[in-house]
Design an enzyme around this catalytic site. Structure first.
Site, PDB file in Angstrom:
ATOM      1  N   GLY A  15      93.288 -25.068  14.295  1.00  0.00           N
ATOM      2  CA  GLY A  15      94.282 -24.619  13.318  1.00  0.00           C
ATOM      3  C   GLY A  15      95.357 -23.748  13.944  1.00  0.00           C
ATOM      4  N   CYS A  42      86.135 -26.912  18.178  1.00  0.00           N
ATOM      5  CA  CYS A  42      86.155 -28.382  18.231  1.00  0.00           C
ATOM      6  C   CYS A  42      86.182 -28.887  19.660  1.00  0.00           C
ATOM      7  CB  CYS A  42      87.354 -28.910  17.450  1.00  0.00           C
ATOM      8  SG  CYS A  42      87.598 -30.679  17.683  1.00  0.00           S
ATOM      9  N   CYS A  47      83.011 -30.561  18.098  1.00  0.00           N
ATOM     10  CA  CYS A  47      83.216 -32.000  17.867  1.00  0.00           C
ATOM     11  C   CYS A  47      83.286 -32.836  19.146  1.00  0.00           C
ATOM     12  CB  CYS A  47      84.518 -32.234  17.094  1.00  0.00           C
ATOM     13  SG  CYS A  47      84.872 -31.028  15.830  1.00  0.00           S
ATOM     14  N   LYS A  50      80.164 -32.681  21.533  1.00  0.00           N
ATOM     15  CA  LYS A  50      79.063 -33.268  20.747  1.00  0.00           C
ATOM     16  C   LYS A  50      79.189 -34.789  20.695  1.00  0.00           C
ATOM     17  CE  LYS A  50      79.801 -34.384  16.948  1.00  0.00           C
ATOM     18  NZ  LYS A  50      79.908 -33.567  15.777  1.00  0.00           N
ATOM     19  N   TYR A  98      95.661 -28.481  25.813  1.00  0.00           N
ATOM     20  CA  TYR A  98      96.046 -27.586  24.712  1.00  0.00           C
ATOM     21  C   TYR A  98      96.948 -26.460  25.238  1.00  0.00           C
ATOM     22  CZ  TYR A  98      93.335 -29.229  20.696  1.00  0.00           C
ATOM     23  OH  TYR A  98      92.874 -29.938  19.627  1.00  0.00           O
ATOM     24  N   TYR A 176      74.732 -30.880   9.211  1.00  0.00           N
ATOM     25  CA  TYR A 176      75.465 -31.654  10.229  1.00  0.00           C
ATOM     26  C   TYR A 176      74.863 -31.456  11.623  1.00  0.00           C
ATOM     27  CZ  TYR A 176      79.616 -32.481   7.245  1.00  0.00           C
ATOM     28  OH  TYR A 176      80.487 -32.892   6.274  1.00  0.00           O
ATOM     29  N   ILE A 177      74.857 -30.178  12.069  1.00  0.00           N
ATOM     30  CA  ILE A 177      74.525 -29.927  13.473  1.00  0.00           C
ATOM     31  C   ILE A 177      73.063 -30.274  13.748  1.00  0.00           C
ATOM     32  CG2 ILE A 177      74.343 -28.102  15.225  1.00  0.00           C
ATOM     33  CD1 ILE A 177      76.818 -26.803  13.959  1.00  0.00           C
ATOM     34  N   GLU A 180      72.692 -34.043  13.991  1.00  0.00           N
ATOM     35  CA  GLU A 180      73.361 -34.593  15.176  1.00  0.00           C
ATOM     36  C   GLU A 180      72.543 -34.292  16.429  1.00  0.00           C
ATOM     37  OE1 GLU A 180      77.349 -32.997  14.777  1.00  0.00           O
ATOM     38  OE2 GLU A 180      77.941 -34.645  13.460  1.00  0.00           O
ATOM     39  N   ALA A 340      81.892 -37.106   8.514  1.00  0.00           N
ATOM     40  CA  ALA A 340      80.815 -37.915   9.087  1.00  0.00           C
ATOM     41  C   ALA A 340      79.801 -37.013   9.758  1.00  0.00           C
ATOM     42  CB  ALA A 340      81.384 -38.893  10.114  1.00  0.00           C
ATOM     43  N   HIS A 435      85.242 -61.488   8.969  1.00  0.00           N
ATOM     44  CA  HIS A 435      83.886 -61.908   9.289  1.00  0.00           C
ATOM     45  C   HIS A 435      83.730 -62.204  10.778  1.00  0.00           C
ATOM     46  CE1 HIS A 435      79.997 -63.635   8.373  1.00  0.00           C
ATOM     47  NE2 HIS A 435      80.323 -64.709   9.054  1.00  0.00           N
ATOM     48  N   GLU A 440      82.987 -55.822   6.409  1.00  0.00           N
ATOM     49  CA  GLU A 440      83.284 -56.819   5.372  1.00  0.00           C
ATOM     50  C   GLU A 440      82.452 -56.597   4.103  1.00  0.00           C
ATOM     51  OE1 GLU A 440      82.134 -60.965   6.155  1.00  0.00           O
ATOM     52  OE2 GLU A 440      80.753 -60.213   7.675  1.00  0.00           O
TER      53      GLU A 440
HETATM   54  P1  NDP Z   1      75.422 -27.146   7.356  1.00  0.00           P
HETATM   55  O1  NDP Z   1      75.986 -26.353   6.252  1.00  0.00           O
HETATM   56  O2  NDP Z   1      75.836 -28.564   7.516  1.00  0.00           O
HETATM   57  O3  NDP Z   1      73.846 -27.140   7.259  1.00  0.00           O
HETATM   58  C1  NDP Z   1      73.140 -25.932   7.244  1.00  0.00           C
HETATM   59  C2  NDP Z   1      71.685 -26.257   7.060  1.00  0.00           C
HETATM   60  O4  NDP Z   1      70.911 -25.094   7.279  1.00  0.00           O
HETATM   61  C3  NDP Z   1      71.345 -26.758   5.676  1.00  0.00           C
HETATM   62  O5  NDP Z   1      70.345 -27.722   5.794  1.00  0.00           O
HETATM   63  C4  NDP Z   1      70.836 -25.486   5.001  1.00  0.00           C
HETATM   64  O6  NDP Z   1      69.927 -25.767   3.977  1.00  0.00           O
HETATM   65  C5  NDP Z   1      70.126 -24.826   6.143  1.00  0.00           C
HETATM   66  N1  NDP Z   1      69.998 -23.382   6.030  1.00  0.00           N
HETATM   67  C6  NDP Z   1      70.934 -22.487   5.654  1.00  0.00           C
HETATM   68  N2  NDP Z   1      70.468 -21.229   5.734  1.00  0.00           N
HETATM   69  C7  NDP Z   1      69.204 -21.329   6.191  1.00  0.00           C
HETATM   70  C8  NDP Z   1      68.204 -20.401   6.488  1.00  0.00           C
HETATM   71  N3  NDP Z   1      68.407 -19.089   6.359  1.00  0.00           N
HETATM   72  N4  NDP Z   1      67.003 -20.854   6.925  1.00  0.00           N
HETATM   73  C9  NDP Z   1      66.784 -22.162   7.079  1.00  0.00           C
HETATM   74  N5  NDP Z   1      67.698 -23.117   6.825  1.00  0.00           N
HETATM   75  C10 NDP Z   1      68.900 -22.695   6.382  1.00  0.00           C
HETATM   76  O7  NDP Z   1      75.709 -26.271   8.672  1.00  0.00           O
HETATM   77  P2  NDP Z   1      75.819 -26.643  10.216  1.00  0.00           P
HETATM   78  O8  NDP Z   1      75.488 -25.388  10.914  1.00  0.00           O
HETATM   79  O9  NDP Z   1      75.079 -27.877  10.532  1.00  0.00           O
HETATM   80  O10 NDP Z   1      77.364 -26.925  10.382  1.00  0.00           O
HETATM   81  C11 NDP Z   1      78.319 -25.987   9.901  1.00  0.00           C
HETATM   82  C12 NDP Z   1      79.525 -26.693   9.405  1.00  0.00           C
HETATM   83  O11 NDP Z   1      80.283 -27.154  10.490  1.00  0.00           O
HETATM   84  C13 NDP Z   1      79.231 -27.939   8.568  1.00  0.00           C
HETATM   85  O12 NDP Z   1      79.028 -27.623   7.217  1.00  0.00           O
HETATM   86  C14 NDP Z   1      80.471 -28.762   8.772  1.00  0.00           C
HETATM   87  O13 NDP Z   1      81.439 -28.363   7.839  1.00  0.00           O
HETATM   88  C15 NDP Z   1      80.905 -28.378  10.177  1.00  0.00           C
HETATM   89  N6  NDP Z   1      80.461 -29.413  11.141  1.00  0.00           N
HETATM   90  C16 NDP Z   1      80.996 -30.662  11.047  1.00  0.00           C
HETATM   91  C17 NDP Z   1      80.594 -31.658  11.884  1.00  0.00           C
HETATM   92  C18 NDP Z   1      81.187 -33.012  11.737  1.00  0.00           C
HETATM   93  O14 NDP Z   1      82.246 -33.140  11.144  1.00  0.00           O
HETATM   94  N7  NDP Z   1      80.531 -34.058  12.244  1.00  0.00           N
HETATM   95  C19 NDP Z   1      79.598 -31.430  12.935  1.00  0.00           C
HETATM   96  C20 NDP Z   1      79.093 -30.084  12.933  1.00  0.00           C
HETATM   97  C21 NDP Z   1      79.502 -29.124  12.067  1.00  0.00           C
HETATM   98  P3  NDP Z   1      70.376 -26.041   2.463  1.00  0.00           P
HETATM   99  O15 NDP Z   1      70.869 -27.443   2.428  1.00  0.00           O
HETATM  100  O16 NDP Z   1      69.139 -25.816   1.692  1.00  0.00           O
HETATM  101  O17 NDP Z   1      71.462 -25.038   2.156  1.00  0.00           O
END
Ligand code: NDP
Length: 446
Positions: A15, A42, A47, A50, A98, A176-177, A180, A340, A435, A440
């Protein structure tokens, strides 16, 4: 007193760099401060590296499948330092690009931490500068739970630099993380246990896709423990870690990865000195255009904790710079942003889930396609792909499109145009199939 700069950007991530470049293009005198490396999460520890690890890890399956396609592949061995170092070299190259972009636009870069010293004032590298506008684009940082021994684990910041791959890893999180890296590490031969605090992966995603990912992950050999929360971590023997959960179970591994969300990086920036109240989790509250309550102070990207996605931060930075220094103000539309998860296989989604659409529109029609991609058929893999289209029954508009399967992110980016444009199911149906592809299916669901 005269301003040193028209625009001072704190944070050279997605950003911040976009905002700086665009503002400079409008003729503004711009400076950027970055305490780590230019490129931000990123490029440096998110991103890009990763995705390269995802590609590298997927060779495991491709090489295993090659024999069914007639290829004799000899002795297969994976060397982590080779992949790691190539990825880190690419990260360094991109960071350089960058920096070159900033330089070629005449943006002054301070390789130092910057803090707000007062209205229109920034303290950076031992000096204080004045700026007409200040942008905070400092992103977010991984959250680490507040439990005993949590510091024995690592986060996504450190995982790209591992000296060696662990034999066993515990990944805490279901988002997400976590998904992945569960995929990456598993493909690379690591024994993975994933701890998920709720009863499902990827809360907020279309449940049918999340369930499919869970079934495939378990079939591949990833151990997923639902409704499991770590309460204590301690050092075991021979460098191992022991994680205790709330049920009294103990799990041992060589590495623990926290992937439990990311918090806005707003602490220690001097925001309190100018009286800016922070929102929940430390988010900087802004309006649609990225303005805070102070006319000279702005924020974009993850530090505002709206949608934590790179393309969103880039757009927010661009819109703000155009609005402050250009002739055409605009703001980012946060509706219908595709995203994604680069798991194995990946998921991608745009628009509303079935549940969200029912809440918003009432009656909806749902179309699914559940199929085995051709490559998987010949490879003898049981893994099936799944599409789900959600259609508002009254208007026939496709309001959600979701897919899990190979290339889902590539396919969904194109579909996102159609969903964002408000095309109807009839428009999809009028389109001829291309196809044989997986895409498709989008025009064949009846
Ligand atoms: P996410 O918000 O995707 O997932 C967090 C996970 O941790 C959820 O399963 C959540 O559970 C769980 N959680 C939260 N607090 C606790 C806790 N105290 N103890 C145990 N589990 C917990 O976060 P990420 O860290 O994976 O990624 C952060 C953000 O970064 C994403 O939301 C996304 O926006 C971005 N990102 C995008 C990617 C992409 O575009 N491919 C790749 C990586 C990150 P619950 O569901 O119950 O809340």
């Amino acid at each position: 007193m005269a301003d040193d700069f028209d625009f001072f950007v704190i944070g050279a991530g997605s950003g911040g760099v976009r905002a700086a470049r665009v503002a400079a293009g409008h003729g503004a005198r711009v400076a950027v401060a970055e305490e780590h490396r230019v490129g931000g999460t990123c490029v440096i520890r998110g991103c890009v590296p990763k995705k390269l690890l995802v590609v590298g890890a997927h060779f495991a399956e491709d090489l295993a499948d090659a024999a069914r396609f007639g290829w004799q592949v000899g002795d297969r061995r994976f060397d982590w330092p080779t992949l790691r170092d190539h990825v880190l070299a690419e990260v360094a190259r991109l960071s350089g690009i960058y920096q070159a972009t900033l330089d070629s636009h005449g943006v002054s870069t301070f390789h130092a931490r910057a803090e707000i010293a007062g209205p229109n004032r920034v303290r950076v590298g031992g000096q204080e500068v004045r700026a007409r506008h200040v942008l905070v684009a400092t992103g977010a940082r991984p959250m680490v739970p507040d439990i005993p021994g949590a510091g024995l684990g690592i986060t996504s910041n450190e995982i790209f630099h591992l000296e060696r791959l662990p034999a066993r890893a515990i990944i805490c999180g279901g988002g997400y993380i976590a998904n992945e890296f569960a995929g990456i590490l598993h493909e690379l031969g690591v024994e993975v246990i994933q701890l998920v605090r709720s009863g499902q992966l990827l809360r907020g995603w279309e449940p049918a896709l999340a369930e499919r990912l869970m079934a495939i992950s378990i079939a591949k050999g990833i151990a997923i423990r639902l409704n499991t929360v770590p309460v204590r971590v301690e050092q075991g023997g021979c460098g191992t870690l022991v994680v205790h959960d709330q049920h009294g179970h103990r799990m041992e591994a060589d590495l623990l990865l926290w992937a439990v969300g990311r918090l806005p990086n707003s602490a220690g920036l001097g925001l309190e000195t100018v009286g800016l109240a922070l929102g929940p989790d430390g988010a900087i509250p802004v309006d649609r255009q990225g303005h805070t309550a102070l006319p000279w102070l702005h924020a974009v990207g993850d530090v505002t904790n709206r949608i934590q996605l790179t393309p969103v931060a880039i757009r927010e930075g661009h819109a703000l710079a155009d609005t402050l220094f250009g002739t055409t103000p605009w703001s980012v539309d946060h509706d219908c942003v595709p995203s994604a998860v680069f798991s194995h296989p990946p998921l991608a989604s745009v628009g509303l889930t079935e549940g969200e659409a029912r809440n918003r529109y009432g009656p909806v029609r749902v179309f699914t396609s559940d199929f085995r991609p051709l490559k998987n058929v010949l490879a003898g893999r049981e893994e099936r792909a799944l599409y789900k289209l959600v259609v508002d029954a009254a208007s026939d508009r496709v309001v959600g499109a979701h897919m899990i399967g190979p290339d889902a992110p590539e396919i969904l980016q194109a579909v996102a145009i159609a969903v964002k444009a408000g095309l109807t199911k009839a428009d999809f149906d009028r389109t001829a199939a291309l196809h044989p592809t997986m895409a498709e299916e989008l025009v064949l669901m009846r």
